[in-house]
Write a protein that holds these residues in place. Structure first.
Motif, mmCIF file in Angstrom:
data_model
loop_
_atom_site.group_PDB
_atom_site.id
_atom_site.type_symbol
_atom_site.label_atom_id
_atom_site.label_comp_id
_atom_site.label_asym_id
_atom_site.label_seq_id
_atom_site.Cartn_x
_atom_site.Cartn_y
_atom_site.Cartn_z
ATOM 1 N N UNK A 162 -1.831 -4.590 -2.650
ATOM 2 C CA UNK A 162 -2.911 -5.013 -1.772
ATOM 3 C C UNK A 162 -2.589 -4.866 -0.291
ATOM 4 N N UNK A 163 -1.391 -4.340 0.005
ATOM 5 C CA UNK A 163 -1.035 -4.110 1.411
ATOM 6 C C UNK A 163 -0.802 -2.634 1.702
ATOM 7 N N UNK A 164 -1.209 -1.749 0.749
ATOM 8 C CA UNK A 164 -0.930 -0.322 0.905
ATOM 9 C C UNK A 164 -2.219 0.465 1.158
ATOM 10 N N UNK A 165 -2.434 0.940 2.393
ATOM 11 C CA UNK A 165 -3.598 1.786 2.661
ATOM 12 C C UNK A 165 -3.530 3.095 1.870
ATOM 13 N N UNK A 166 -4.701 3.616 1.545
ATOM 14 C CA UNK A 166 -4.814 4.789 0.669
ATOM 15 C C UNK A 166 -5.732 5.837 1.306
ATOM 16 N N UNK A 167 -5.349 7.102 1.182
ATOM 17 C CA UNK A 167 -6.258 8.216 1.419
ATOM 18 C C UNK A 167 -6.405 8.940 0.088
ATOM 19 N N UNK A 202 -20.185 6.598 -3.430
ATOM 20 C CA UNK A 202 -20.021 5.249 -3.971
ATOM 21 C C UNK A 202 -18.760 4.575 -3.434
ATOM 22 N N UNK A 203 -17.687 5.343 -3.287
ATOM 23 C CA UNK A 203 -16.464 4.778 -2.734
ATOM 24 C C UNK A 203 -16.686 4.311 -1.298
ATOM 25 N N UNK A 204 -17.410 5.099 -0.533
ATOM 26 C CA UNK A 204 -17.739 4.689 0.832
ATOM 27 C C UNK A 204 -18.590 3.425 0.824
ATOM 28 N N UNK A 205 -19.586 3.384 -0.044
ATOM 29 C CA UNK A 205 -20.495 2.239 -0.100
ATOM 30 C C UNK A 205 -19.797 0.958 -0.540
ATOM 31 N N UNK A 206 -18.699 1.101 -1.312
ATOM 32 C CA UNK A 206 -17.954 -0.083 -1.765
ATOM 33 C C UNK A 206 -17.137 -0.718 -0.646
ATOM 34 N N UNK A 207 -16.929 0.009 0.452
ATOM 35 C CA UNK A 207 -16.254 -0.522 1.645
ATOM 36 C C UNK A 207 -14.895 -1.143 1.322
ATOM 37 N N UNK A 208 -14.061 -0.388 0.599
ATOM 38 C CA UNK A 208 -12.725 -0.880 0.267
ATOM 39 C C UNK A 208 -11.875 -0.992 1.531
ATOM 40 N N UNK A 209 -11.326 -2.163 1.832
ATOM 41 C CA UNK A 209 -10.523 -2.323 3.045
ATOM 42 C C UNK A 209 -9.302 -1.410 3.103
ATOM 43 N N UNK A 210 -8.738 -1.067 1.943
ATOM 44 C CA UNK A 210 -7.522 -0.247 1.910
ATOM 45 C C UNK A 210 -7.804 1.240 2.030
ATOM 46 N N UNK A 211 -9.051 1.643 1.826
ATOM 47 C CA UNK A 211 -9.386 3.063 1.753
ATOM 48 C C UNK A 211 -9.583 3.622 3.164
ATOM 49 N N UNK A 212 -8.621 4.434 3.595
ATOM 50 C CA UNK A 212 -8.620 4.965 4.958
ATOM 51 C C UNK A 212 -9.238 6.349 5.077
ATOM 52 N N UNK A 213 -9.501 6.990 3.949
ATOM 53 C CA UNK A 213 -10.096 8.310 4.007
ATOM 54 C C UNK A 213 -10.308 8.876 2.616
ATOM 55 N N UNK A 214 -11.225 9.837 2.510
ATOM 56 C CA UNK A 214 -11.514 10.495 1.238
ATOM 57 C C UNK A 214 -11.643 11.990 1.492
ATOM 58 N N UNK A 215 -10.901 12.773 0.746
ATOM 59 C CA UNK A 215 -10.995 14.233 0.806
ATOM 60 C C UNK A 215 -11.482 14.706 -0.553
ATOM 61 N N UNK A 236 -11.945 3.558 -8.025
ATOM 62 C CA UNK A 236 -12.042 2.237 -7.410
ATOM 63 C C UNK A 236 -10.815 1.361 -7.643
ATOM 64 N N UNK A 237 -10.120 1.567 -8.753
ATOM 65 C CA UNK A 237 -8.894 0.801 -8.988
ATOM 66 C C UNK A 237 -7.839 1.144 -7.941
ATOM 67 N N UNK A 238 -7.675 2.441 -7.679
ATOM 68 C CA UNK A 238 -6.689 2.871 -6.680
ATOM 69 C C UNK A 238 -7.109 2.415 -5.293
ATOM 70 N N UNK A 239 -8.386 2.602 -4.971
ATOM 71 C CA UNK A 239 -8.884 2.222 -3.652
ATOM 72 C C UNK A 239 -8.805 0.715 -3.420
ATOM 73 N N UNK A 240 -8.866 -0.056 -4.498
ATOM 74 C CA UNK A 240 -8.825 -1.506 -4.386
ATOM 75 C C UNK A 240 -7.434 -2.110 -4.396
ATOM 76 N N UNK A 241 -6.391 -1.266 -4.518
ATOM 77 C CA UNK A 241 -5.022 -1.775 -4.476
ATOM 78 C C UNK A 241 -4.393 -2.045 -5.819
ATOM 79 N N UNK A 242 -5.091 -1.701 -6.897
ATOM 80 C CA UNK A 242 -4.578 -1.975 -8.249
ATOM 81 C C UNK A 242 -3.331 -1.156 -8.573
#
Length: 333
Positions: free
Chosen positions: A33-38, A57-70, A23-29
């Motif tokens: 805060x301007x870098x999208x993440x997969x 859980x990552x999906x449910x948190x709806x992180x704006x920066x999180x563009x995908x999860x593999x 969640x830290x990475x997905x949240x921009x930590x």
């Protein structure tokens, strides 16, 4: 957001550190805060179901920066096209196990993951090894991923660096941002040397402000060196939140740069022989970062006592290197 998404691999993603780190990475930590993440999440087969739970859980948190999860239990799949690799997965030491047993498990893991990264990751991938023995795991990864530039492989000593900052700040009743330029020399182990001789607190030399060399040369050192064990004793579990936070700090400064005010951070990097350390070891130095590259701070005066401690931790790293090579030779026999 106009930036292209960065692909970030986290191994051992279903474990404690991984669970805190995702969640830290997905949240921009980590990257801003301007870098999208997969996110690329890797773990072992027995953790496959838990890994899917982390994804949910990552999906449910709806992180704006999180563009995908593999998610995968296959390193070749998980490593494909990654720009940053955070190597958290490793084999922990268990009751009754000898040091060599743990080393054998981990060098095999890091040899195999090095191969996957070398084949499938971005050619400029930046790798941070967190799993212990972190310095030697990073060394093995370097040796078995010749396609990755050695300067792009590092290990985490920022956790120790942050612990040292926090101990001084707490002693003086200061905010931690007022303490700068401590150094962690050497190994991420109890032989590491937390050095305050070049540091400042509130803009003044730490030793001058603390006014207690006995504490700085005694309790402070052992507290930082043994902090991980103290947390296990207090919590019943190893450092997860602080390790994840420090991993974010490490990568953020590496990618986005350290402040240009003369301050530095500690990183485990491949030694070029600076300060008399054996070239080729992965050793923690004070570094500054700019444009995605790190540079060892040069020209610091090293007193005799410090030199002895720096050599002792280098000697341990050389022993670990030799043991790791023995383990690999035995595994290949």
């Amino acid at each position: 957001m106009t930036k292209e998404a960065k692909h970030v691999l986290i191994t051992g993603a279903a474990g404690q550190i991984g669970y805190a780190l995702c969640p830290m990475v997905a949240g921009g930590r980590m990257l801003g805060l301007d870098q999208p993440i997969i996110l690329h999440l890797l773990d072992i087969e027995p953790a496959k179901q838990a890994l899917e739970g982390v994804k949910m859980e990552l999906l449910d948190a709806a992180f704006p920066l999180l563009k995908g999860i593999i998610t995968s239990v296959d390193a070749d799949i998980a490593c494909k096209d990654v720009d940053i690799a955070i190597m958290v997965g490793g084999f922990p030491r268990k009751a009754g196990m000898e040091r060599k047993d743990v080393m054998t498990k981990n060098v095999t893991i890091y040899r195999d993951q090095a191969s996957a990264l070398g084949k499938h990751a971005s050619k400029d991938v930046k790798v941070l090894v967190v799993a212990n023995p972190a310095n030697t795991n990073a060394l093995i990864l370097k040796e078995y991923a010749p396609g990755i530039a050695p300067e792009n492989i590092s290990c985490l000593t920022r956790l120790d660096h942050n612990r040292a900052l926090a101990q001084v700040a707490e002693r003086l009743g200061l905010h931690v941002v007022e303490v700068k330029n401590v150094i962690i020399w050497g190994n991420h182990s109890s032989t590491q040397y937390p050095d305050v001789n070049h540091g400042t607190a509130g803009g003044k030399p730490i030793r001058e402000v603390v006014k207690d060399d006995a504490w700085l040369d005694g309790e402070f050192l052992t507290t930082v060196q043994q902090r991980g064990a103290a947390i296990i004793k207090a919590r019943g579990l190893s450092s997860a939140l602080s390790a994840a936070s420090s991993a974010c700090d490490h990568v953020r400064d590496w990618v986005l740069g350290t402040p240009s005010d003369g301050s530095w951070v500690s990183m485990g990097v491949v030694s070029d022989g600076s300060y008399g350390t054996p070239a080729g070891l992965v050793y923690s130095f004070p570094v500054t970062c700019a444009d995605g590259k790190w540079k060892i701070v040069q020209g610091l005066a090293i007193d005799e006592r410090s030199a002895e401690k720096m050599k002792a931790t280098a000697d341990e790293l050389a022993e670990e290197r030799d043991l790791a090579h023995e383990c690999i030779a035995a595994a290949n026999a």
